[in-house]
Motif scaffolding. Sequence first.
Motif, PDB file in Angstrom:
ATOM      1  N   LYS A  44       0.909  -1.385   0.105  1.00  0.00           N
ATOM      2  CA  LYS A  44       0.066  -0.027   0.009  1.00  0.00           C
ATOM      3  C   LYS A  44       0.782   1.116   0.014  1.00  0.00           C
ATOM      4  CE  LYS A  44      -3.549  -1.930   2.581  1.00  0.00           C
ATOM      5  NZ  LYS A  44      -4.361  -2.324   3.933  1.00  0.00           N
ATOM      6  N   GLY A  47       2.116   2.076  -3.327  1.00  0.00           N
ATOM      7  CA  GLY A  47       1.209   2.618  -3.982  1.00  0.00           C
ATOM      8  C   GLY A  47       0.821   1.302  -5.052  1.00  0.00           C
ATOM      9  N   LYS A  50      -2.755   1.636  -6.342  1.00  0.00           N
ATOM     10  CA  LYS A  50      -2.908   2.770  -7.486  1.00  0.00           C
ATOM     11  C   LYS A  50      -2.194   2.482  -8.756  1.00  0.00           C
ATOM     12  CE  LYS A  50      -3.051   6.191  -3.897  1.00  0.00           C
ATOM     13  NZ  LYS A  50      -4.752   6.455  -3.832  1.00  0.00           N
ATOM     14  N   ARG A 170       6.652   8.758  -5.741  1.00  0.00           N
ATOM     15  CA  ARG A 170       6.442   8.615  -4.338  1.00  0.00           C
ATOM     16  C   ARG A 170       7.775   8.243  -3.664  1.00  0.00           C
ATOM     17  NH1 ARG A 170       0.835   6.463  -3.685  1.00  0.00           N
ATOM     18  NH2 ARG A 170       1.263   5.318  -1.935  1.00  0.00           N
TER      19      ARG A 170
END
Length: 206
Positions: A44, A47, A50, A170
């Motif tokens: 998670k 990502g 996503k 990220r």
Amino acid sequence: MPAWLELEQEKLWLKHPEWGNFKIDFSEKEYQRPHRGKSELIAKACGAPKGFDRVIDLSAGLGEDAVFLSRLGFHVTALERNPLIFALLQQAAREQTLANPGFQFADAKHWLEEHCQELSGQVLYFDPMFAPKKKSALPRKEMRIFREVVGDDLDAHILAECALKTAAARFVVKRPIKADPLLPNPIHQFEGSAIRYDLYTPKGTL
Ligand SMILES: C[S@@+](CC[C@H](N)C(=O)[O-])C[C@H]1O[C@@H](n2cnc3c(N)ncnc32)[C@H](O)[C@@H]1O
């Protein structure tokens, strides 16, 4: 007492006079633990839900996170700057004929400066050496030898600041659950029972 690398029966071993011999073996249980795919906290944080699927691990270490991330479906490039640890990682990857993760011998700060334009859509993952807990049980021998060889990552802040300036999508930093964030104002914290992943969004200004 110092540790050293020795070739014995065609295998490289990290040796320590008190704590014995050690090599990295990706078939051991630390590397093969069962997982819950995209529900894993690290998935998670990086990502996966996503759609992110490329991770640059800036601190390969023993390769546990890098191998775990690759088993979760990420394509992982893992950087290690300590030559002894890198040699053991390379040997372990060769023994298992593993192409993912790909390990590179590099200081992550220099690597980021060189590759900063190529990082869009990618995830930077950083797990600097934690200060040992005063009251914790003696860590397993691998961790004692590892800590002796690598020492503390006293420049972790500098690397983190550099990562924040790249064009990566990220930047994820692993921390002990009660530790202060490495850099202020993570945009999200993914909390487990003992560790936490702090998420930042880099600015693309390197
Ligand atoms: C706590 S360990 C990482 C453990 C790893 N996540 C694992 O699962 O096995 C930190 C490692 O990062 C490496 N490291 C720290 N700063 C680095 C840098 N700037 N470039 C490359 N490697 C770095 C250290 O040499 C050490 O091996």
